[in-house]
Write an enzyme that holds these catalytic residues in place. Structure first.
Site, PDB file in Angstrom:
ATOM      1  N   TYR A  23     -17.150  -2.982   9.111  1.00  0.00           N
ATOM      2  CA  TYR A  23     -15.877  -2.628   8.090  1.00  0.00           C
ATOM      3  C   TYR A  23     -15.361  -4.045   7.887  1.00  0.00           C
ATOM      4  O   TYR A  23     -14.569  -4.087   6.654  1.00  0.00           O
ATOM      5  CB  TYR A  23     -14.762  -1.800   8.876  1.00  0.00           C
ATOM      6  CG  TYR A  23     -15.290  -0.633   9.482  1.00  0.00           C
ATOM      7  CD1 TYR A  23     -15.772   0.124   8.446  1.00  0.00           C
ATOM      8  CD2 TYR A  23     -14.778  -0.024  10.814  1.00  0.00           C
ATOM      9  CE1 TYR A  23     -16.213   1.444   8.969  1.00  0.00           C
ATOM     10  CE2 TYR A  23     -15.353   1.272  10.941  1.00  0.00           C
ATOM     11  CZ  TYR A  23     -15.870   2.022  10.247  1.00  0.00           C
ATOM     12  OH  TYR A  23     -16.224   3.421  10.477  1.00  0.00           O
ATOM     13  N   GLU A  76      -4.003 -13.513   2.628  1.00  0.00           N
ATOM     14  CA  GLU A  76      -4.202 -13.280   1.502  1.00  0.00           C
ATOM     15  C   GLU A  76      -4.963 -11.429   1.454  1.00  0.00           C
ATOM     16  O   GLU A  76      -4.298 -10.660   0.995  1.00  0.00           O
ATOM     17  CB  GLU A  76      -5.134 -13.999   0.721  1.00  0.00           C
ATOM     18  CG  GLU A  76      -5.758 -13.337  -0.782  1.00  0.00           C
ATOM     19  CD  GLU A  76      -4.388 -13.278  -1.755  1.00  0.00           C
ATOM     20  OE1 GLU A  76      -4.032 -12.167  -2.273  1.00  0.00           O
ATOM     21  OE2 GLU A  76      -3.396 -14.181  -1.705  1.00  0.00           O
ATOM     22  N   HIS A  94       9.470   0.892  -8.043  1.00  0.00           N
ATOM     23  CA  HIS A  94      10.293   1.333  -7.139  1.00  0.00           C
ATOM     24  C   HIS A  94      10.944   0.088  -6.486  1.00  0.00           C
ATOM     25  O   HIS A  94      10.027  -0.831  -6.056  1.00  0.00           O
ATOM     26  CB  HIS A  94       9.929   2.304  -6.027  1.00  0.00           C
ATOM     27  CG  HIS A  94      10.953   2.913  -5.167  1.00  0.00           C
ATOM     28  ND1 HIS A  94      11.434   2.017  -4.139  1.00  0.00           N
ATOM     29  CD2 HIS A  94      11.497   4.028  -5.422  1.00  0.00           C
ATOM     30  CE1 HIS A  94      12.312   3.046  -3.556  1.00  0.00           C
ATOM     31  NE2 HIS A  94      12.493   4.023  -4.308  1.00  0.00           N
TER      32      HIS A  94
END
Length: 128
Positions: A23, A76, A94
């Site tokens: 991952y 980042e 929003h």
């Protein structure tokens, strides 16, 4: 309500470490592909890494110079994750979505400032 568990929950030991590593690589590859800022900061990191090993500085100073550049990349990535989650929820404008994105951007900006101050301090103390 059906309870959902993380993919990690079904793995243990070495299989979990392998999955997490996979991952990590996938995240870095995706950041490279879709995040222009990450690519720029990675270039700065690589150049900084080279300079850190060429400069006549102590091991601790070298670690500090590299560490603050690595911190920029980490923040980042977190900022990109925040932006992705906000966009996943809704692309509608929003105020809370704007705040989340602005806070992430501010975190990156402060980390870049920390890196610049750190490099400036180490270089000033070494050469002035």
């Amino acid at each position: 309500m059906e309870h959902q568990t993380s993919e990690f929950k079904s793995k243990s030991g070495f299989k979990r470490i392998l999955a997490a590593s996979s991952y990590t690589v996938q995240g870095l590859v995706m950041a490279w592909r879709i995040e222009h800022a990450f690519r720029q900061e990675l270039l700065v990191f690589v150049l900084g890494l080279i300079f850190a090993f060429v400069l006549p500085v102590s091991a601790f100073e070298r670690l500090t110079l590299i560490g603050v550049l690595l911190l920029v990349l980490i923040v980042e990535l977190i900022n990109s994750a925040i932006e992705a989650v906000v966009d996943r929820i809704s692309l509608e404008r929003h105020p809370l979505s704007k705040n989340a994105k602005d806070f992430g951007s501010a975190a990156v900006g402060l980390t870049v400032l920390l890196a610049a101050i750190t490099w400036g301090t180490v270089l000033y103390n070494r050469f002035m």
